[in-house]
Design a protein around this motif. Structure first.
Motif, PDB file in Angstrom:
ATOM      1  N   HIS A 179       1.594  -1.508 -16.456  1.00 41.64           N
ATOM      2  CA  HIS A 179       2.377  -2.658 -15.979  1.00 41.64           C
ATOM      3  C   HIS A 179       2.633  -2.570 -14.482  1.00 41.64           C
ATOM      4  CE1 HIS A 179       3.014  -4.680 -19.768  1.00 41.64           C
ATOM      5  NE2 HIS A 179       3.274  -3.511 -20.315  1.00 41.64           N
ATOM      6  N   VAL A 180       2.924  -1.373 -14.001  1.00 40.04           N
ATOM      7  CA  VAL A 180       3.151  -1.217 -12.559  1.00 40.04           C
ATOM      8  C   VAL A 180       1.848  -1.468 -11.802  1.00 40.04           C
ATOM      9  CG1 VAL A 180       3.801   0.406 -10.740  1.00 40.04           C
ATOM     10  CG2 VAL A 180       5.157   0.275 -12.828  1.00 40.04           C
ATOM     11  N   ASN A 181       0.728  -0.963 -12.335  1.00 40.86           N
ATOM     12  CA  ASN A 181      -0.562  -1.219 -11.691  1.00 40.86           C
ATOM     13  C   ASN A 181      -0.841  -2.716 -11.608  1.00 40.86           C
ATOM     14  OD1 ASN A 181      -1.248   1.454 -11.198  1.00 40.86           O
ATOM     15  ND2 ASN A 181      -2.258   1.706 -13.164  1.00 40.86           N
ATOM     16  N   ALA A 182      -0.563  -3.428 -12.687  1.00 41.39           N
ATOM     17  CA  ALA A 182      -0.769  -4.882 -12.693  1.00 41.39           C
ATOM     18  C   ALA A 182       0.140  -5.560 -11.663  1.00 41.39           C
ATOM     19  CB  ALA A 182      -0.518  -5.453 -14.084  1.00 41.39           C
ATOM     20  N   ALA A 183       1.376  -5.073 -11.549  1.00 44.51           N
ATOM     21  CA  ALA A 183       2.312  -5.659 -10.580  1.00 44.51           C
ATOM     22  C   ALA A 183       1.838  -5.399  -9.152  1.00 44.51           C
ATOM     23  CB  ALA A 183       3.711  -5.090 -10.787  1.00 44.51           C
ATOM     24  N   PHE A 184       1.312  -4.193  -8.896  1.00 42.34           N
ATOM     25  CA  PHE A 184       0.793  -3.912  -7.559  1.00 42.34           C
ATOM     26  C   PHE A 184      -0.413  -4.788  -7.241  1.00 42.34           C
ATOM     27  CE2 PHE A 184       3.000   0.293  -7.557  1.00 42.34           C
ATOM     28  CZ  PHE A 184       3.672   0.113  -6.352  1.00 42.34           C
ATOM     29  N   LYS A 185      -1.305  -4.964  -8.214  1.00 42.48           N
ATOM     30  CA  LYS A 185      -2.471  -5.813  -7.984  1.00 42.48           C
ATOM     31  C   LYS A 185      -2.020  -7.246  -7.715  1.00 42.48           C
ATOM     32  CE  LYS A 185      -6.847  -7.408  -9.882  1.00 42.48           C
ATOM     33  NZ  LYS A 185      -6.737  -8.616  -9.102  1.00 42.48           N
ATOM     34  N   PHE A 186      -1.041  -7.708  -8.493  1.00 44.95           N
ATOM     35  CA  PHE A 186      -0.508  -9.055  -8.289  1.00 44.95           C
ATOM     36  C   PHE A 186       0.070  -9.187  -6.877  1.00 44.95           C
ATOM     37  CE2 PHE A 186       3.383 -11.805  -8.760  1.00 44.95           C
ATOM     38  CZ  PHE A 186       2.717 -13.021  -8.736  1.00 44.95           C
ATOM     39  N   TYR A 237      -1.223 -13.718 -13.769  1.00 42.74           N
ATOM     40  CA  TYR A 237      -0.503 -12.456 -13.922  1.00 42.74           C
ATOM     41  C   TYR A 237       0.396 -12.491 -15.164  1.00 42.74           C
ATOM     42  CZ  TYR A 237       3.113  -8.948 -13.093  1.00 42.74           C
ATOM     43  OH  TYR A 237       4.011  -7.916 -13.232  1.00 42.74           O
ATOM     44  N   LEU A 238       1.168 -13.556 -15.314  1.00 42.37           N
ATOM     45  CA  LEU A 238       2.080 -13.661 -16.452  1.00 42.37           C
ATOM     46  C   LEU A 238       1.323 -13.719 -17.780  1.00 42.37           C
ATOM     47  CD1 LEU A 238       4.766 -16.107 -15.019  1.00 42.37           C
ATOM     48  CD2 LEU A 238       4.991 -13.638 -15.389  1.00 42.37           C
ATOM     49  N   ARG A 239       0.223 -14.466 -17.811  1.00 38.40           N
ATOM     50  CA  ARG A 239      -0.583 -14.550 -19.024  1.00 38.40           C
ATOM     51  C   ARG A 239      -1.147 -13.162 -19.373  1.00 38.40           C
ATOM     52  NH1 ARG A 239      -3.489 -18.612 -17.855  1.00 38.40           N
ATOM     53  NH2 ARG A 239      -5.160 -17.487 -16.820  1.00 38.40           N
ATOM     54  N   ASP A 259       0.830  -1.215   0.000  1.00 40.08           N
ATOM     55  CA  ASP A 259       0.000   0.000   0.000  1.00 40.08           C
ATOM     56  C   ASP A 259       0.862   1.261   0.000  1.00 40.08           C
ATOM     57  OD1 ASP A 259      -2.292  -1.537  -0.017  1.00 40.08           O
ATOM     58  OD2 ASP A 259      -2.682  -1.314   2.128  1.00 40.08           O
ATOM     59  N   GLN A 260       1.940   1.265   0.785  1.00 43.67           N
ATOM     60  CA  GLN A 260       2.828   2.432   0.834  1.00 43.67           C
ATOM     61  C   GLN A 260       3.535   2.633  -0.497  1.00 43.67           C
ATOM     62  OE1 GLN A 260       5.296   1.539   4.204  1.00 43.67           O
ATOM     63  NE2 GLN A 260       3.865   2.396   5.681  1.00 43.67           N
ATOM     64  N   ALA A 261       4.004   1.547  -1.095  1.00 46.81           N
ATOM     65  CA  ALA A 261       4.666   1.642  -2.396  1.00 46.81           C
ATOM     66  C   ALA A 261       3.678   2.127  -3.447  1.00 46.81           C
ATOM     67  CB  ALA A 261       5.251   0.286  -2.795  1.00 46.81           C
ATOM     68  N   ARG A 262       2.449   1.656  -3.364  1.00 46.50           N
ATOM     69  CA  ARG A 262       1.402   2.063  -4.313  1.00 46.50           C
ATOM     70  C   ARG A 262       1.148   3.569  -4.211  1.00 46.50           C
ATOM     71  NH1 ARG A 262      -1.762   0.377  -8.619  1.00 46.50           N
ATOM     72  NH2 ARG A 262      -2.626   2.388  -9.071  1.00 46.50           N
ATOM     73  N   LYS A 263       1.055   4.091  -2.988  1.00 51.94           N
ATOM     74  CA  LYS A 263       0.815   5.518  -2.798  1.00 51.94           C
ATOM     75  C   LYS A 263       1.979   6.341  -3.347  1.00 51.94           C
ATOM     76  CE  LYS A 263      -0.160   9.166   0.538  1.00 51.94           C
ATOM     77  NZ  LYS A 263       0.402  10.120  -0.377  1.00 51.94           N
ATOM     78  N   ALA A 264       3.194   5.905  -3.087  1.00 46.17           N
ATOM     79  CA  ALA A 264       4.371   6.617  -3.602  1.00 46.17           C
ATOM     80  C   ALA A 264       4.361   6.617  -5.123  1.00 46.17           C
ATOM     81  CB  ALA A 264       5.649   5.978  -3.070  1.00 46.17           C
TER      82      ALA A 264
END
Length: 128
Positions: free
Chosen positions: A68-75, A95-97, A23-28
């Motif tokens: 891509h970053v949003n997808a990585a955060f969701k993953f 995620y990879l697919r 969550d903190q990384a997402r906000k940053a």
């Protein structure tokens, strides 16, 4: 605590810590992207016709990176909540697919935008 068939345990404190870290990384990241989009918009407002094509390509690249970053955060968020190793494996496969499908589509769109930018720049150069 969750335990799967292999006896693998994920301590609740570790899960909470990982979720807060994500969550903190997402906000940053969201704050950074907000500032970046503002900077790109400012550049676009002052761009000439030739620069507009390049700005469009740059904006697409920025959008793709953000997706891509949003997808990585969701993953990462889903992974933290996984109840078993099997769930983690399925999340990783999904995620990879999804990323491979997105990369294919983005490559096509990016190629079309880059081609159009080059054609527009060539037309503008011929008019001079």
């Amino acid at each position: 605590m969750s335990m799967d068939k292999t006896g693998y345990e994920i301590p609740e404190q570790m899960r909470d810590f990982a979720e807060k870290s994500v969550d903190q990384a997402r906000k940053a990241f969201d704050d950074f992207m907000g500032a970046t989009h503002k900077a790109v918009s400012n550049v676009e407002d002052s761009a000439s016709a030739v620069q507009a094509g390049a700005a469009d390509v740059n904006k697409k690249a920025l959008t793709y990176a953000e997706e891509h970053v949003n997808a990585a955060f969701k993953f990462a968020q889903d992974l933290v909540k996984a109840g078993s190793v099997e769930d983690m494996m399925k999340l990783q496969q999904d995620y990879l697919r999804g990323q491979m499908e997105a990369i294919g589509e983005q490559a096509r769109e990016f190629s079309n935008s880059a081609t159009k930018a080059v054609q527009d720049a060539a037309k503008a150069a011929q008019k001079k």
